[in-house]
Each structure stands twice: as structure tokens, then as C-alpha cells.
Motif scaffolding. Sequence first.
Motif, PDB file in Angstrom:
ATOM      1  N   TRP A  98      79.190  22.012   5.358  1.00  0.00           N
ATOM      2  CA  TRP A  98      79.673  20.729   6.185  1.00  0.00           C
ATOM      3  C   TRP A  98      79.574  19.552   5.166  1.00  0.00           C
ATOM      4  O   TRP A  98      78.908  18.510   5.020  1.00  0.00           O
ATOM      5  CB  TRP A  98      78.549  20.543   6.929  1.00  0.00           C
ATOM      6  CG  TRP A  98      78.391  21.240   8.494  1.00  0.00           C
ATOM      7  CD1 TRP A  98      79.068  22.181   8.522  1.00  0.00           C
ATOM      8  CD2 TRP A  98      77.991  20.747   9.537  1.00  0.00           C
ATOM      9  NE1 TRP A  98      79.012  22.574   9.887  1.00  0.00           N
ATOM     10  CE2 TRP A  98      78.444  21.684  10.372  1.00  0.00           C
ATOM     11  CE3 TRP A  98      77.521  19.706  10.079  1.00  0.00           C
ATOM     12  CZ2 TRP A  98      78.021  21.594  11.991  1.00  0.00           C
ATOM     13  CZ3 TRP A  98      76.955  19.581  11.282  1.00  0.00           C
ATOM     14  CH2 TRP A  98      77.581  20.616  12.378  1.00  0.00           C
ATOM     15  N   ASP A  99      80.810  19.671   4.343  1.00  0.00           N
ATOM     16  CA  ASP A  99      81.184  18.668   3.513  1.00  0.00           C
ATOM     17  C   ASP A  99      80.331  18.468   2.410  1.00  0.00           C
ATOM     18  O   ASP A  99      79.997  17.259   1.924  1.00  0.00           O
ATOM     19  CB  ASP A  99      81.607  17.219   4.195  1.00  0.00           C
ATOM     20  CG  ASP A  99      82.506  17.228   5.342  1.00  0.00           C
ATOM     21  OD1 ASP A  99      83.514  17.941   5.013  1.00  0.00           O
ATOM     22  OD2 ASP A  99      82.254  17.097   6.585  1.00  0.00           O
ATOM     23  N   GLY A 100      79.532  19.328   1.939  1.00  0.00           N
ATOM     24  CA  GLY A 100      78.619  19.222   0.723  1.00  0.00           C
ATOM     25  C   GLY A 100      77.089  19.046   1.171  1.00  0.00           C
ATOM     26  O   GLY A 100      76.446  18.848   0.305  1.00  0.00           O
ATOM     27  N   MET A 101      76.889  18.872   2.556  1.00  0.00           N
ATOM     28  CA  MET A 101      75.533  18.655   2.879  1.00  0.00           C
ATOM     29  C   MET A 101      74.845  19.904   3.279  1.00  0.00           C
ATOM     30  O   MET A 101      75.225  20.929   3.378  1.00  0.00           O
ATOM     31  CB  MET A 101      75.341  17.907   4.205  1.00  0.00           C
ATOM     32  CG  MET A 101      75.859  16.291   4.134  1.00  0.00           C
ATOM     33  SD  MET A 101      75.788  15.744   5.596  1.00  0.00           S
ATOM     34  CE  MET A 101      76.873  16.463   6.614  1.00  0.00           C
ATOM     35  N   SER A 102      73.479  19.952   2.826  1.00  0.00           N
ATOM     36  CA  SER A 102      72.413  21.040   3.139  1.00  0.00           C
ATOM     37  C   SER A 102      71.728  20.721   4.179  1.00  0.00           C
ATOM     38  O   SER A 102      71.545  19.557   4.538  1.00  0.00           O
ATOM     39  CB  SER A 102      71.748  21.555   1.901  1.00  0.00           C
ATOM     40  OG  SER A 102      70.958  20.228   1.745  1.00  0.00           O
ATOM     41  N   ARG A 103      71.232  21.806   5.047  1.00  0.00           N
ATOM     42  CA  ARG A 103      70.782  21.617   6.459  1.00  0.00           C
ATOM     43  C   ARG A 103      69.070  21.803   5.874  1.00  0.00           C
ATOM     44  O   ARG A 103      68.533  23.052   5.263  1.00  0.00           O
ATOM     45  CB  ARG A 103      71.092  22.470   7.246  1.00  0.00           C
ATOM     46  CG  ARG A 103      70.400  22.237   8.620  1.00  0.00           C
ATOM     47  CD  ARG A 103      71.312  23.076   9.602  1.00  0.00           C
ATOM     48  NE  ARG A 103      70.703  23.080  10.716  1.00  0.00           N
ATOM     49  CZ  ARG A 103      71.003  23.532  12.149  1.00  0.00           C
ATOM     50  NH1 ARG A 103      72.266  23.755  12.165  1.00  0.00           N
ATOM     51  NH2 ARG A 103      70.332  23.518  13.133  1.00  0.00           N
ATOM     52  N   GLY A 104      68.022  21.150   6.127  1.00  0.00           N
ATOM     53  CA  GLY A 104      66.926  21.053   5.824  1.00  0.00           C
ATOM     54  C   GLY A 104      65.922  21.611   6.765  1.00  0.00           C
ATOM     55  O   GLY A 104      64.878  22.360   6.432  1.00  0.00           O
ATOM     56  N   ILE A 105      66.257  21.573   7.999  1.00  0.00           N
ATOM     57  CA  ILE A 105      65.342  22.394   9.351  1.00  0.00           C
ATOM     58  C   ILE A 105      66.315  23.358  10.031  1.00  0.00           C
ATOM     59  O   ILE A 105      67.606  23.266  10.038  1.00  0.00           O
ATOM     60  CB  ILE A 105      65.029  21.506   9.911  1.00  0.00           C
ATOM     61  CG1 ILE A 105      65.930  20.556  10.909  1.00  0.00           C
ATOM     62  CG2 ILE A 105      63.944  20.492   9.542  1.00  0.00           C
ATOM     63  CD1 ILE A 105      65.437  20.070  12.428  1.00  0.00           C
ATOM     64  N   ALA A 106      65.676  24.391  10.575  1.00  0.00           N
ATOM     65  CA  ALA A 106      66.499  25.411  11.396  1.00  0.00           C
ATOM     66  C   ALA A 106      67.758  25.818  10.750  1.00  0.00           C
ATOM     67  O   ALA A 106      68.594  26.197  11.256  1.00  0.00           O
ATOM     68  CB  ALA A 106      66.496  24.456  12.841  1.00  0.00           C
ATOM     69  N   ARG A 107      67.622  26.098   9.515  1.00  0.00           N
ATOM     70  CA  ARG A 107      68.718  26.533   8.641  1.00  0.00           C
ATOM     71  C   ARG A 107      69.501  27.823   9.341  1.00  0.00           C
ATOM     72  O   ARG A 107      70.632  28.055   9.068  1.00  0.00           O
ATOM     73  CB  ARG A 107      67.976  27.072   7.131  1.00  0.00           C
ATOM     74  CG  ARG A 107      67.859  26.026   6.482  1.00  0.00           C
ATOM     75  CD  ARG A 107      67.800  26.441   5.022  1.00  0.00           C
ATOM     76  NE  ARG A 107      67.242  25.208   4.241  1.00  0.00           N
ATOM     77  CZ  ARG A 107      66.356  24.843   3.647  1.00  0.00           C
ATOM     78  NH1 ARG A 107      65.467  26.181   3.517  1.00  0.00           N
ATOM     79  NH2 ARG A 107      65.968  23.954   2.936  1.00  0.00           N
TER      80      ARG A 107
END
Length: 142
Positions: free
Chosen positions: A108-117
Motif C-alpha cells: 500500500w504505497d510503501g506502508m507496512s501494517r503493524g496489526i492484523a497482518r
Amino acid sequence: MYWDYVGIRGVLATVLKALADQSGRAVDDVPLDELEQHCAQGPAHVRDLAAAVVGEHLAHSLDTDPSAAVPGPGASPVATWLWLTRLWPPVPPDDIDGLPADRPRQRWDGMSRGIARNHPGAAVDLLTGGAADAAAAAQNHA
């Protein structure tokens, strides 16, 4: 920048706008405890509030615009909502980028997801509790 932070900021902005519009107040005049209480009521309540800001159809939609851009702090309520209701893409195979399974992947445009991956859910459905926590933290520092 993390998906979680952008999502929490978007949930807060949407709820603030809805509460301000409903009461005829400026966004800055909505008390933080009121913001926290509404976010703590969960995603269904936030979606009901959003209906006044983005319309009934969008408020209860999912993935209406899968390519919605990451909303900046000054994004319109509709642009923010379209991003908040995007579904998370499926997890890529480990060998696609050489990263071990426990390393976050940039999406997503270089973002990582920290929860509920591994959860495909939209930000608005996963982050209302985080938004309530952020409003509570802001009260403690005000």
C-alpha cells in the motif's frame, strides 16, 4: 509511515467531522472525551456517523475504490473514507521478496501494517479501538 497510523488518523478525522457537523461546532471544539466515546463504540457506530459525512452508500461500503490514494492530513472526507474502506491485499509468498515470514512487507504505497497482518479487513473495521486509545492518550497529554 505505517498503515495503522494513517488509519487511526483517518478514523479520528472522520468521527471528528461527523460530530462537529451534527452539533454545529468547529472540529477543534469537539471534546476529546466525546471523540473517544464514539470511537470506542466500534466500527458499526463509526460507519453510522460517517454516513452524515460521506453518504449512506459509501459509509457502509467496502473496497469501493481499491486504488484510493493514501490520504494526507488535509485530504477530503470522501478521499479519507475511500482509503479507510480499502481491503488489505493478500499476503504475498515468502519467496517473492526474500523476506522471512516474520518480517513486515511493504505494501500500500510503501506502508507496512503493524496489526492484523493476515486479516484482509479495512482500516475502519480494525482500528476504531486504536482511535479511541489515541483520543484517550491525547486527553492525558492535554
